[in-house]
Design a protein around this motif. Structure first.
Motif, short mmCIF file in Angstrom:
data_model
loop_
_atom_site.label_atom_id
_atom_site.label_comp_id
_atom_site.label_asym_id
_atom_site.label_seq_id
_atom_site.Cartn_x
_atom_site.Cartn_y
_atom_site.Cartn_z
N LEU A 1 25.62 -1.62 108.36
CA LEU A 1 25.41 -2.65 107.71
C LEU A 1 26.43 -3.88 107.47
N SER A 2 27.67 -3.27 107.03
CA SER A 2 28.81 -3.92 107.18
C SER A 2 29.30 -4.69 108.40
N LYS B 1 27.10 -5.72 110.66
CA LYS B 1 26.09 -6.75 110.90
C LYS B 1 26.52 -7.81 110.04
N MET B 2 26.97 -7.68 108.87
CA MET B 2 27.14 -8.65 107.80
C MET B 2 28.37 -9.49 108.54
N CYS B 3 29.45 -8.80 109.01
CA CYS B 3 30.47 -9.42 109.48
C CYS B 3 30.16 -10.23 110.65
N LEU B 4 29.28 -9.67 111.46
CA LEU B 4 28.95 -10.66 112.71
C LEU B 4 28.10 -11.66 112.24
N THR B 5 27.34 -11.54 111.38
CA THR B 5 26.55 -12.70 110.78
C THR B 5 27.35 -13.88 110.20
N ILE C 1 17.10 -15.53 108.52
CA ILE C 1 18.21 -16.31 109.31
C ILE C 1 19.48 -16.58 108.46
N PRO C 2 20.49 -16.32 108.83
CA PRO C 2 21.18 -16.45 110.02
C PRO C 2 21.22 -14.89 110.58
N TYR C 3 21.09 -14.03 109.44
CA TYR C 3 21.16 -12.30 110.03
C TYR C 3 20.54 -12.21 111.06
N ASN C 4 19.48 -12.85 111.43
CA ASN C 4 18.41 -12.60 112.47
C ASN C 4 19.47 -12.57 113.98
N PHE C 5 20.34 -13.49 113.95
CA PHE C 5 20.87 -13.64 115.10
C PHE C 5 21.73 -12.21 115.56
N GLU D 1 20.75 -9.18 113.96
CA GLU D 1 19.84 -8.12 113.95
C GLU D 1 18.77 -8.18 115.10
N ASP D 2 18.56 -9.18 115.64
CA ASP D 2 17.69 -9.42 117.01
C ASP D 2 18.24 -8.30 118.03
N PHE D 3 19.64 -8.14 118.28
CA PHE D 3 19.91 -7.30 119.14
C PHE D 3 19.61 -5.72 119.03
N PHE D 4 19.43 -5.34 117.83
CA PHE D 4 19.27 -3.98 117.20
C PHE D 4 17.64 -3.72 117.41
N ILE D 5 16.76 -4.71 116.88
CA ILE D 5 15.55 -4.89 117.15
C ILE D 5 14.91 -4.66 118.50
N VAL D 6 15.56 -5.29 119.41
CA VAL D 6 15.17 -5.24 120.71
C VAL D 6 15.60 -3.96 121.21
N HIS D 7 16.82 -3.45 121.00
CA HIS D 7 17.25 -2.25 121.44
C HIS D 7 16.15 -0.94 121.04
#
Length: 188
Positions: A4-5, A7-11, A86-90, A92-98
């Motif tokens: 989660l950390s 993901k938040m940094c990447l967001t 949004i914008p977290y989805n940018f 999280e989308d990678f993880f959902i698709v995976h």
């Protein structure tokens, strides 16, 4: 917690990319140019239409996870609704698709309905996620990436719908309830 950390940094980096046209306008206006062309009303209408498409896409992804046997799911069906953050989805989308691709792959190994399936959707899924990130770049790079993202998103969505059709038509298969299509449970 570490994931989660991350993901938040990447967001935060995505937010920075969104803000580049404001910080460095000399490099191009990026998505602001399109918003200017459409005007406020047009931009709001386009965003609303986009959200409707995202809703139906998420519903299909959720249905995929609901149709996959619970022991083969990499994520809960409700987890796909994080695409609306949004914008977290940018990120999280990678993880959902995976997770959807992993679930399809696991199901295909045991389910004859998916025997002749070509791939698990990971290439087109990750492809649209990457292109979506690149689309934040200003100029022709961002515009081209936007077009590529839309095309790959459509390809991925078509694949997911094909998987759903096959899984739903399996003999003796119960159709998932409508509850599987709502974000009631986000964790596996």
């Amino acid at each position: 917690m570490k994931l989660l950390s991350l993901k938040m940094c990447l967001t935060c980096l995505v937010v920075l990319a969104f803000s580049l046209p404001f910080i460095y306008p000399q490099y191009g206006s990026g998505f602001l140019e399109e918003l200017e062309m459409l005007g406020v009303g047009g931009a709001v209408a386009l965003f609303a239409v986009f959200l409707v498409f995202v809703y139906f896409y998420c519903r299909d992804l959720s249905r995929t996870l609901a149709l996959v046997s619970p022991e083969r799911r990499a994520a809960a069906p409700g987890s796909v609704w994080l695409m609306f953050l949004i914008p977290y989805n940018f990120v999280e989308d990678f993880f959902i698709v995976h997770n959807v691709a992993r679930s399809i792959e696991r199901e295909a190994a045991a389910n004859p309905q998916l025997n002749d399936l070509r791939g698990n959707g990971l290439f087109s899924g990750i492809g649209w996620c990457v292109a979506q990130i690149v689309s934040l770049a200003p100029g022709m790079i961002g515009k081209t990436a936007s077009l590529i993202a839309i095309i790959l998103w459509a390809v991925h969505w078509r694949f997911v719908r094909q998987v759903n059709t096959r899984l739903a038509s399996a003999p003796g298969r119960e159709r998932p309830t409508d509850a599987s299509a709502v974000p009631s449970q986000l964790l596996p």
